[in-house]
Design a protein around this motif. Sequence first.
Motif, short mmCIF file in Angstrom:
data_model
loop_
_atom_site.label_atom_id
_atom_site.label_comp_id
_atom_site.label_asym_id
_atom_site.label_seq_id
_atom_site.Cartn_x
_atom_site.Cartn_y
_atom_site.Cartn_z
N ASP A 175 18.41 53.55 -25.33
CA ASP A 175 18.67 52.16 -24.93
C ASP A 175 19.65 52.10 -23.76
O ASP A 175 19.46 51.34 -22.81
CB ASP A 175 19.23 51.35 -26.11
N THR A 176 20.72 52.89 -23.85
CA THR A 176 21.70 52.92 -22.77
C THR A 176 21.09 53.52 -21.50
O THR A 176 21.29 52.99 -20.39
CB THR A 176 22.94 53.74 -23.18
N VAL A 177 20.35 54.60 -21.64
CA VAL A 177 19.71 55.23 -20.48
C VAL A 177 18.73 54.25 -19.82
O VAL A 177 18.70 54.12 -18.59
CB VAL A 177 19.00 56.53 -20.88
N GLU A 178 17.96 53.55 -20.64
CA GLU A 178 17.00 52.58 -20.10
C GLU A 178 17.71 51.47 -19.33
O GLU A 178 17.26 51.06 -18.25
CB GLU A 178 16.17 51.97 -21.24
N LYS A 179 18.81 50.96 -19.88
CA LYS A 179 19.56 49.92 -19.19
C LYS A 179 20.06 50.42 -17.84
O LYS A 179 20.01 49.71 -16.82
CB LYS A 179 20.74 49.47 -20.06
N ARG A 180 20.53 51.66 -17.81
CA ARG A 180 21.02 52.23 -16.56
C ARG A 180 19.88 52.44 -15.56
O ARG A 180 20.06 52.22 -14.36
CB ARG A 180 21.75 53.55 -16.85
N ILE A 181 18.72 52.85 -16.03
CA ILE A 181 17.57 53.02 -15.14
C ILE A 181 17.20 51.69 -14.48
O ILE A 181 16.92 51.62 -13.28
CB ILE A 181 16.36 53.59 -15.92
N LYS A 182 17.24 50.62 -15.27
CA LYS A 182 16.93 49.29 -14.74
C LYS A 182 17.92 48.86 -13.67
O LYS A 182 17.62 48.03 -12.81
CB LYS A 182 16.89 48.28 -15.87
N LEU A 183 19.14 49.42 -13.75
CA LEU A 183 20.17 49.12 -12.75
C LEU A 183 20.14 50.12 -11.59
O LEU A 183 21.02 50.12 -10.73
CB LEU A 183 21.55 49.14 -13.40
N ARG A 221 33.46 50.80 -25.20
CA ARG A 221 32.34 49.86 -25.19
C ARG A 221 32.37 48.95 -23.96
O ARG A 221 31.33 48.60 -23.40
CB ARG A 221 32.36 49.00 -26.46
N TYR A 222 33.57 48.55 -23.54
CA TYR A 222 33.68 47.72 -22.34
C TYR A 222 33.32 48.50 -21.08
O TYR A 222 32.81 47.92 -20.11
CB TYR A 222 35.10 47.16 -22.22
N MET A 223 33.59 49.80 -21.07
CA MET A 223 33.34 50.62 -19.89
C MET A 223 31.89 51.02 -19.72
O MET A 223 31.46 51.43 -18.63
CB MET A 223 34.21 51.89 -19.93
N GLU A 224 31.11 50.95 -20.80
CA GLU A 224 29.70 51.33 -20.75
C GLU A 224 28.83 50.14 -20.34
O GLU A 224 29.27 48.98 -20.40
CB GLU A 224 29.26 51.82 -22.13
N GLU A 225 27.61 50.43 -19.91
CA GLU A 225 26.65 49.33 -19.67
C GLU A 225 26.37 48.64 -21.00
O GLU A 225 26.16 49.31 -22.03
CB GLU A 225 25.36 49.86 -19.06
N TRP A 226 26.39 47.34 -21.00
CA TRP A 226 26.22 46.59 -22.25
C TRP A 226 24.74 46.50 -22.61
O TRP A 226 23.92 46.02 -21.83
CB TRP A 226 26.83 45.20 -22.11
N VAL A 227 24.43 46.97 -23.80
CA VAL A 227 23.05 46.98 -24.29
C VAL A 227 22.84 45.80 -25.23
O VAL A 227 23.62 45.63 -26.17
CB VAL A 227 22.73 48.31 -25.01
N GLU A 228 21.82 45.02 -24.99
CA GLU A 228 21.54 43.87 -25.85
C GLU A 228 20.97 44.35 -27.17
O GLU A 228 20.15 45.28 -27.24
CB GLU A 228 20.53 42.94 -25.18
N GLU A 229 21.41 43.69 -28.26
CA GLU A 229 20.90 44.05 -29.60
C GLU A 229 19.45 43.59 -29.75
O GLU A 229 19.09 42.54 -29.25
CB GLU A 229 21.79 43.41 -30.68
#
Length: 453
Positions: free
Chosen positions: A283-291, A445-453
């Motif tokens: 989920d985190t990797v996917e969010k980063r790819i989208k960015l 958690r604040y420093m990471e890309e925020w992943v929607e639940e």
Amino acid sequence: MSLKSPQLVKTDIKKVGILFSGGPAPSANAVICSAADCFRRAGIEVYGFLNGYSHLEGYKEGDVLAEGVDYIRLDKMNLEGRRTEGGIIIGSARANPGKAMSKPEDLTDEKSTAPMLTVYNALCALGIDVLISIGGDDTLTTAAKFKLYQDTFAEGSKKIRVIHLPKTIDNDYEGIDFTFGFFTAVDLMSRQLRNLLFDATATNCYYVAQLMGRKAAWLCYGSAIAGEASLCIGLEDVINDPTLMGEEDSYSPQTGELNVDENGNALKREIVLFDKLVSRVADTVEKRIKLGKKCGVICVAEGIGEYLPLSEIKCCISDDEYRSLKPDTFGHYPVSQLKFSSRLGRLVAEEIAKRGYGKLKFVGLQFGYEVRCQPPTGYDVIVGSQLGTGAYVSLVENGMNGVMVSVGKEMQLEFRPFEDLINMAKLRAYQRPLRLGKGLHSLARYMEEWVEE
């Protein structure tokens, strides 16, 4: 009178013994040397026992431990310049004379206390008045047991006072805020993680870094934050999330047979649902790819390895290693050092491909031992020096016994009775996991890309 030296205090203490037990930690020498110098200046002899409890446990009644072999005289050494060195001038080991004592009644059991009696006799043979132990939660527990064991002696018996100084590179037990070596380890690991991030950025890949932290993820989180990791996951994150935890039957790796209790019922063991963990990392990797970020560093704490399904453990080690595994009383296998980061990375790569983002490279690495004996940062030299000085202050100036010295706000010394730090029913030190949603955990958690639940 601001430049007045400490006043010499009358004391009945003539000889002090210092030992270091368990894994090394940066700034160990700052603790040992500052303590030794304080006692030396007060005219008190200081014995540094080599390799923890090893030689004390091996004592034979009627003998006397040998200088240069079993101990060194720290008060006779020039320790100037040694506080800032890496390593441990008196060595360390994991010998534990209190291992057989697990409940209060063991304190009066002749068989359970036999190793402790040997240690006591060895110290008495040298005329030691005080034992200062430096180590982690096991060593704190042993120190407390040694004090409690002596509390059972007949009135008038010689008693050796016991003081403990906290050493835990994982920062993982009660009675401390941060102790010596932690931030030095964070500093080195974070530099390694930043180097990985530069490499990942240059080559468009992800690194999965497995960091120290068996029961608590303080070191993993501190390093991840300072090293600009993309995501950090500790054991606390896993075992406190019911969506990530399950259970399975416990089998013997030697025979393949089901492990059962005394009634023939299958023994169960808690496990992390590895596919769910893979999905959360993805989920985190996917969010980063989208960015537009096809690179990064994922940090995981080694303690998660003990909760891996047996099928996953088998994928991470050789057949010989697998067949040698034996579960502990909680059904966990002693695999905290198991490298599972490569396996996690491969499965995340497969999940990312399934989600339609193509092939992405993941590389698994494991960090740990290289941080334990490096020269300490200035901060850790200060903390270590204050702890060592605290041993002198607690014993000579305050006449204490059975306390752990720690460093609090503004480097003030604090003294905590063993009874406050030990589960007296189990004779075990209280552990201190990372507090979810607080401090380092919240910051990450604040420093990471925020992943929607």
